[in-house]
Motif scaffolding. Sequence first.
Motif, PDB file in Angstrom:
ATOM      1  N   ASN A  19      45.921  45.351  45.539  1.00 26.26           N
ATOM      2  CA  ASN A  19      47.137  44.284  45.051  1.00 26.26           C
ATOM      3  C   ASN A  19      47.470  43.313  46.094  1.00 26.26           C
ATOM      4  N   PRO A  20      46.741  42.207  45.824  1.00 27.01           N
ATOM      5  CA  PRO A  20      46.835  40.989  46.700  1.00 27.01           C
ATOM      6  C   PRO A  20      48.181  40.408  46.827  1.00 27.01           C
ATOM      7  N   LYS A  21      48.875  40.302  45.724  1.00 23.46           N
ATOM      8  CA  LYS A  21      50.316  40.011  45.816  1.00 23.46           C
ATOM      9  C   LYS A  21      51.192  40.736  46.516  1.00 23.46           C
ATOM     10  N   LEU A  22      51.011  42.217  46.329  1.00 25.36           N
ATOM     11  CA  LEU A  22      51.914  43.259  46.936  1.00 25.36           C
ATOM     12  C   LEU A  22      51.643  43.303  48.531  1.00 25.36           C
ATOM     13  N   THR A  23      50.089  42.919  48.924  1.00 32.50           N
ATOM     14  CA  THR A  23      49.787  42.940  50.285  1.00 32.50           C
ATOM     15  C   THR A  23      50.238  41.951  51.079  1.00 32.50           C
ATOM     16  N   THR A  24      50.174  40.532  50.342  1.00 31.30           N
ATOM     17  CA  THR A  24      50.744  39.412  50.963  1.00 31.30           C
ATOM     18  C   THR A  24      52.294  39.874  51.180  1.00 31.30           C
ATOM     19  N   ARG A  35      57.424  42.677  63.285  1.00 30.55           N
ATOM     20  CA  ARG A  35      56.498  43.657  63.475  1.00 30.55           C
ATOM     21  C   ARG A  35      55.161  43.023  63.220  1.00 30.55           C
ATOM     22  N   TRP A  36      54.783  42.155  64.165  1.00 28.85           N
ATOM     23  CA  TRP A  36      53.623  41.353  63.811  1.00 28.85           C
ATOM     24  C   TRP A  36      52.186  42.105  63.824  1.00 28.85           C
ATOM     25  N   ARG A  37      52.345  43.293  64.736  1.00 29.85           N
ATOM     26  CA  ARG A  37      51.212  44.036  64.782  1.00 29.85           C
ATOM     27  C   ARG A  37      50.823  45.000  63.704  1.00 29.85           C
ATOM     28  N   LYS A  41      47.856  44.586  61.105  1.00 21.50           N
ATOM     29  CA  LYS A  41      47.053  45.508  60.739  1.00 21.50           C
ATOM     30  C   LYS A  41      46.671  45.698  59.049  1.00 21.50           C
ATOM     31  N   ILE A  42      47.964  45.504  58.124  1.00 25.53           N
ATOM     32  CA  ILE A  42      47.862  45.440  56.966  1.00 25.53           C
ATOM     33  C   ILE A  42      46.931  44.324  56.549  1.00 25.53           C
ATOM     34  N   PHE A  52      46.316  33.057  50.545  1.00 26.62           N
ATOM     35  CA  PHE A  52      47.573  33.650  50.419  1.00 26.62           C
ATOM     36  C   PHE A  52      47.861  34.568  51.550  1.00 26.62           C
ATOM     37  N   THR A  53      46.848  35.541  51.661  1.00 24.80           N
ATOM     38  CA  THR A  53      46.964  36.449  52.542  1.00 24.80           C
ATOM     39  C   THR A  53      46.571  36.031  53.878  1.00 24.80           C
TER      40      THR A  53
END
Length: 156
Positions: A19-24, A35-37, A41-42, A52-53
Amino acid sequence: MRLGGPGLGSVGRKRREVNPKLTTQKIIAFGSAGRWRAALKIFRDFPAKDVFTYTAAMTACCRCGRIGEAMEIFAEMKANGIRPTVVTYSALFGGAAYAREGWGVPVIPKLFEELKKDGFEASLKMLESAVYTFAKAGEDEKILFRRGLGRFAGMF
């Protein structure tokens, strides 16, 4: 005992949908939490990257003061043929402004050049971020002209 047919896995295990929107949103949330690391990872594990991602990953890095990582992702995005948007550039200019003292200074001229190559004009917010970045490094308001970026200052 394994239940289910071929390729179905074990009972109780659901197949993960992409799900691109949820991942973004997850990437941005982790970045906002510092928590940039985890955000990266995501991003790295996500197979269907789009503008977008990529922008979310850069935003996550920028919110954590990691402008170097954000610029690496920007370069990767362009190398993969994905065209940045104005939002992408706004995130990077903002990231330069809030990077560790002085770290954003070398990024600003590169961003202005890339912005121009991609056919965009600098927004007032981008220019403010540029001036703030230089001011934070001990420069005055004439910095855009001394850095050879005066042509962009006319947009103020």
